[in-house]
Design an enzyme around this catalytic site. Structure first.
Site, PDB file in Angstrom:
ATOM      1  N   SER A  35       0.821  -1.200   0.000  1.00 58.65           N
ATOM      2  CA  SER A  35       0.000   0.000   0.000  1.00 58.65           C
ATOM      3  C   SER A  35       0.862   1.260   0.000  1.00 58.65           C
ATOM      4  O   SER A  35       1.647   1.463  -0.902  1.00 58.65           O
ATOM      5  CB  SER A  35      -0.977  -0.042   1.170  1.00 58.65           C
ATOM      6  OG  SER A  35      -1.987   0.920   1.036  1.00 58.65           O
TER       7      SER A  35
ATOM      8  N   ASP B 273      -1.130   1.150  -4.540  1.00 57.84           N
ATOM      9  CA  ASP B 273      -2.084   0.091  -4.904  1.00 57.84           C
ATOM     10  C   ASP B 273      -3.472   0.647  -5.222  1.00 57.84           C
ATOM     11  O   ASP B 273      -4.411  -0.100  -5.447  1.00 57.84           O
ATOM     12  CB  ASP B 273      -2.163  -0.985  -3.827  1.00 57.84           C
ATOM     13  CG  ASP B 273      -2.833  -0.513  -2.551  1.00 57.84           C
ATOM     14  OD1 ASP B 273      -2.634   0.659  -2.181  1.00 57.84           O
ATOM     15  OD2 ASP B 273      -3.540  -1.308  -1.901  1.00 57.84           O
TER      16      ASP B 273
ATOM     17  N   ASP C 112      -5.899   2.366  -3.610  1.00 59.70           N
ATOM     18  CA  ASP C 112      -7.107   2.284  -2.769  1.00 59.70           C
ATOM     19  C   ASP C 112      -7.305   3.542  -1.935  1.00 59.70           C
ATOM     20  O   ASP C 112      -8.287   3.660  -1.213  1.00 59.70           O
ATOM     21  CB  ASP C 112      -7.103   1.030  -1.879  1.00 59.70           C
ATOM     22  CG  ASP C 112      -5.974   1.002  -0.862  1.00 59.70           C
ATOM     23  OD1 ASP C 112      -5.136   1.931  -0.839  1.00 59.70           O
ATOM     24  OD2 ASP C 112      -5.920   0.041  -0.063  1.00 59.70           O
TER      25      ASP C 112
END
Length: 460
Positions: A106, A252, A254
């Site tokens: 992340s 990533d 998100d």
């Protein structure tokens, strides 16, 4: 020690010693544990897992290890290659797979990587399931397949197309309204997979995209967490290009941060607020965030005669409460949008499409839109305690001290005052109480944090 084993997966820095860092042997062990857990819990012989990775330098190596391990267990693998967390989440149910593994750390720096584990719905596995996987990894009770039973391997290169089409097909995405605005968008994708996926989406929406750090090399040009102090370059470029807005995603994809047309931060907390404002205007229902997210979401929900609920911190907890309340929208204050009409996972792509629809329909600039929301400021502090001090006892004393206020003990202790709030959470790894505050000014938020620290010290 940089290996973190949690219920949602395993995360660590590449290299070093086994069990201390994310080494090849650790990758194989945890991939084996997850694959074995699936085999133990599925009443079928042929299992299929979807895997995808962000653009980290270590991604291909980790992917190869995970793929070979799963095949060695007799599990079929569908490899999406360079992908995003929400794309893998969408593709698990799309392909009727039995689960998925996302290879990403992340917003962590480039030396980190991780295995994030998904169930057959494309959602993060539960805490209970995660504990079972960790126990299997500890026991190393694995049984690998014989040569005739090895898993099959295939690749897919259409996952972004499928994910984006599902977004465009959503009733609340007004493609024509966005196209009519001809938005000029600057994108900072921190040299990861958002640099592939987001321009594909923006092109379908008729936007002009100016790319900044969009080559998926895995060499992050700045700290990949999308916070103000890391985003000077895109703020300058938005002004220089006279763009309508800037879009920032983490490796990533998100988490979604936005920049207004003046090169100012929209505020990560306000990504979810703006999207909720648009959706709740058209459909009354619950909005969900976690206890450490801005009160502005509650204010917007109330303005639309809708309910607001707060979960414990953590995406799994947000999703659980969203399902319980049949929420219209949810997410986290870090720019994570969860739109259940698409899937139960944080998704910057659907966040971009929803925000642009809202912006187009309001016929305002990004700064004008932001000015219409209540302004809150957040503070983050911590108090370090000696190891012999009982942190739980301190939190219990704080709960009792403020019993006449609106107090939640869902996750630590959160005290809602009339004009501000404080959230106290203990660290899982050290004798620290983390203190999150929010108020109508930065000075007030910081002062509240100092006052709470003084109160805690008086109770020790």
């Amino acid at each position: 020690m940089s290996l973190i084993k949690s219920i949602s997966g395993i995360r660590g820095t590449i290299g070093g010693k086994i069990n201390d860092n994310l080494t090849p042997l650790d990758v194989v062990k945890f991939a084996s544990a997850f694959g074995t857990w699936l085999q133990n819990n599925k009443n079928k012989k042929d299992l299929t897992l979807i895997i995808g990775r962000d653009a980290r330098i270590s991604g291909q190596m980790v992917s190869s290890l995970v793929t070979a391990t799963l095949q060695g267990l007799g599990i079929n693998v569908v490899d999406l290659g360079l992908s995003t967390t929400p794309t893998v989440e969408v593709m698990v149910p799309e392909l009727n797979a039995d689960g998925g593994i996302i290879l990403t750390a992340s917003h962590n720096p480039k030396q980190w990587n991780a295995l994030k584990l998904l169930n057959e719905k494309g959602e993060f596995i539960s805490g209970e399931n995660g504990a079972e996987v960790l126990a299997l990894a500890e026991s190393e009770d694995f049984n690998y397949a014989e040569v005739d039973d090895l898993g099959k391997y295939e690749t897919r290169d259409d996952a972004f197309d499928i994910h984006i089409q599902q977004i465009l097909d959503l009733p609340m995405i007004d493609v024509e309204a966005i196209k009519a605005k001809n938005f000029k968008v600057v994108l900072d994708a921190v040299n990861s997979t958002g640099g592939i996926a987001i321009p594909m989406l923006l092109d379908k929406l008729g936007c002009e995209t100016i790319k900044l750090y969009c080559e998926p090399t895995g060499h992050f040009p700045h700290n990949p967490e999308p916070l103000k102090e890391h985003l000077g370059d895109i703020c300058e470029l938005v002004k220089k290009e006279n763009a309508d807005l800037g879009v920032v995603v983490d490796p990533d994809v998100d988490r979604l941060a936005l920049i207004d047309e003046k090169g100012e931060m929209f505020g990560e907390e306000y990504t979810l607020v703006a999207v909720a404002d648009y959706l709740l205007k058209h459909k009354k229902g619950a909005a969900i965030s976690n206890l450490s997210s801005s009160r502005a979401l509650r204010d917007v929900a109330n303005a639309h005669d809708s309910e607001y609920f707060a979960s414990a911190v953590g995406e799994v907890n947000v999703v659980t409460l969203m399902k319980e309340k049949n929420a219209v929208i949810g997410g986290e204050g870090n720019g994570g949008i969860i739109y259940p009409e698409l899937h139960y996972g944080r998704d910057s792509l659907v966040g971009v499409a929803l925000f642009l629809t809202h912006l187009a329909k309001e016929n305002k600039t990004v700064s004008e839109l932001r000015a219409g929301y209540p302004s809150y400021f957040m503070g983050k502090k911590k108090i370090e305690l000696t190891p012999e001090i009982d942190v739980d006892a301190i939190l219990s004393k704080m709960e009792k001290e403020y019993q006449n206020e609106d107090v939640s003990t869902v996750d630590g202790v959160k005290i809602d005052f009339e004009n501000n709030w404080v959230h106290l959470r203990k660290s899982n790894t050290e004798p620290i109480i983390r203190i999150y505050t929010e108020a109508k000014s930065q000075e007030e938020a910081d002062q509240l944090g100092d006052d709470i620290i003084a109160k805690i010290k008086s109770l020790i």
